[in-house]
Design a protein around this motif. Sequence first.
Motif, short mmCIF file in Angstrom:
data_model
loop_
_atom_site.label_atom_id
_atom_site.label_comp_id
_atom_site.label_asym_id
_atom_site.label_seq_id
_atom_site.Cartn_x
_atom_site.Cartn_y
_atom_site.Cartn_z
N THR A 30 0.83 -1.20 0.00
CA THR A 30 0.00 0.00 0.00
C THR A 30 0.86 1.25 0.00
OG1 THR A 30 -1.77 -1.19 1.13
CG2 THR A 30 -1.81 1.22 1.29
N ALA A 31 1.95 1.25 0.77
CA ALA A 31 2.86 2.40 0.82
C ALA A 31 3.52 2.65 -0.53
CB ALA A 31 3.92 2.19 1.90
N THR A 32 3.92 1.59 -1.22
CA THR A 32 4.53 1.74 -2.54
C THR A 32 3.53 2.32 -3.53
OG1 THR A 32 6.10 -0.06 -2.15
CG2 THR A 32 5.62 0.47 -4.45
N LYS A 33 2.30 1.83 -3.50
CA LYS A 33 1.27 2.36 -4.39
C LYS A 33 1.03 3.84 -4.12
CE LYS A 33 -1.14 -2.04 -4.69
NZ LYS A 33 -2.37 -2.75 -4.33
N ALA A 34 0.92 4.20 -2.85
CA ALA A 34 0.68 5.61 -2.49
C ALA A 34 1.84 6.49 -2.96
CB ALA A 34 0.49 5.73 -0.98
N ALA A 35 3.07 6.03 -2.80
CA ALA A 35 4.24 6.79 -3.26
C ALA A 35 4.21 6.94 -4.77
CB ALA A 35 5.53 6.12 -2.80
N PHE A 36 3.82 5.89 -5.47
CA PHE A 36 3.70 5.94 -6.93
C PHE A 36 2.65 6.96 -7.35
CE2 PHE A 36 1.32 4.27 -10.65
CZ PHE A 36 2.25 4.60 -11.63
N TYR A 37 1.47 6.93 -6.73
CA TYR A 37 0.42 7.89 -7.06
C TYR A 37 0.92 9.33 -6.91
CZ TYR A 37 -2.85 3.94 -6.34
OH TYR A 37 -3.51 2.74 -6.39
N ARG A 38 1.55 9.60 -5.76
CA ARG A 38 2.04 10.97 -5.50
C ARG A 38 3.11 11.39 -6.50
NH1 ARG A 38 1.87 8.90 -0.25
NH2 ARG A 38 4.13 8.59 -0.29
N ARG A 39 4.04 10.47 -6.77
CA ARG A 39 5.13 10.81 -7.68
C ARG A 39 4.62 11.03 -9.09
NH1 ARG A 39 8.98 13.83 -8.58
NH2 ARG A 39 10.74 13.00 -9.74
N LEU A 40 3.71 10.20 -9.54
CA LEU A 40 3.17 10.34 -10.89
C LEU A 40 2.42 11.66 -11.06
CD1 LEU A 40 2.65 9.41 -13.73
CD2 LEU A 40 0.83 7.92 -12.86
N VAL A 41 1.57 11.99 -10.11
CA VAL A 41 0.83 13.26 -10.21
C VAL A 41 1.79 14.45 -10.21
CG1 VAL A 41 -0.81 14.75 -8.98
CG2 VAL A 41 -1.34 12.33 -9.32
N ALA A 42 2.84 14.38 -9.38
CA ALA A 42 3.83 15.47 -9.35
C ALA A 42 4.55 15.59 -10.70
CB ALA A 42 4.84 15.23 -8.24
N LEU A 43 4.97 14.48 -11.26
CA LEU A 43 5.68 14.52 -12.55
C LEU A 43 4.78 15.02 -13.67
CD1 LEU A 43 7.70 11.18 -12.29
CD2 LEU A 43 8.64 13.51 -12.35
N LEU A 44 3.53 14.58 -13.69
CA LEU A 44 2.62 15.04 -14.75
C LEU A 44 2.24 16.51 -14.56
CD1 LEU A 44 0.34 11.91 -15.27
CD2 LEU A 44 2.38 12.62 -16.55
N GLY A 45 2.35 17.01 -13.34
CA GLY A 45 2.16 18.43 -13.10
C GLY A 45 3.29 19.25 -13.70
N GLU A 46 4.51 18.70 -13.62
CA GLU A 46 5.67 19.37 -14.20
C GLU A 46 5.60 19.36 -15.72
OE1 GLU A 46 9.20 17.46 -12.66
OE2 GLU A 46 8.54 17.74 -10.59
N ALA A 47 5.32 18.23 -16.30
CA ALA A 47 5.21 18.09 -17.76
C ALA A 47 4.27 16.93 -18.03
CB ALA A 47 6.58 17.80 -18.38
#
Length: 133
Positions: free
Chosen positions: A79-96
């Motif tokens: 669950t922690a890995t999935k949550a980290a992935f969700y956060r990281r993906l949204v941050a990256l797609l916010g950048e570009a």
Amino acid sequence: MPMTRISLQKGKPPEYLRAISDGVHRALVEAFDVPPKDRFQLIHQHEAHEMSIDPHYEAEGRSADYVFINVIAGRPRSTATKAAFYRRLVALLGEAPGLRPDDVMIVIQHSQSEDWSFSAGRQGLPGFAGSQP
């Protein structure tokens, strides 16, 4: 070995699509324990009338830039890995390419090794128990 389907409305330039593809892959590598060369993605573009997305369900409001990302993974993650992935993906797609967080929906599904064949009719995921040599 994830397989990722990226769905969005038609009309975006190739650079925009590449930014999404690169962001998804980078997040998988950085936060989902995926090797850098393990990149399998399909991008599906739809006419506006082919997408029926509630603009306010669990969001402040979605726009025509809405992107649906479906990750089919061969082995479960915590669950922690999935949550980290969700956060990281949204941050990256916010950048570009500049997507708003409310315009990103992510679904992770898991499957068994025997549910995959990468080539030549060989069953299983490379490196996982139960795979055929």
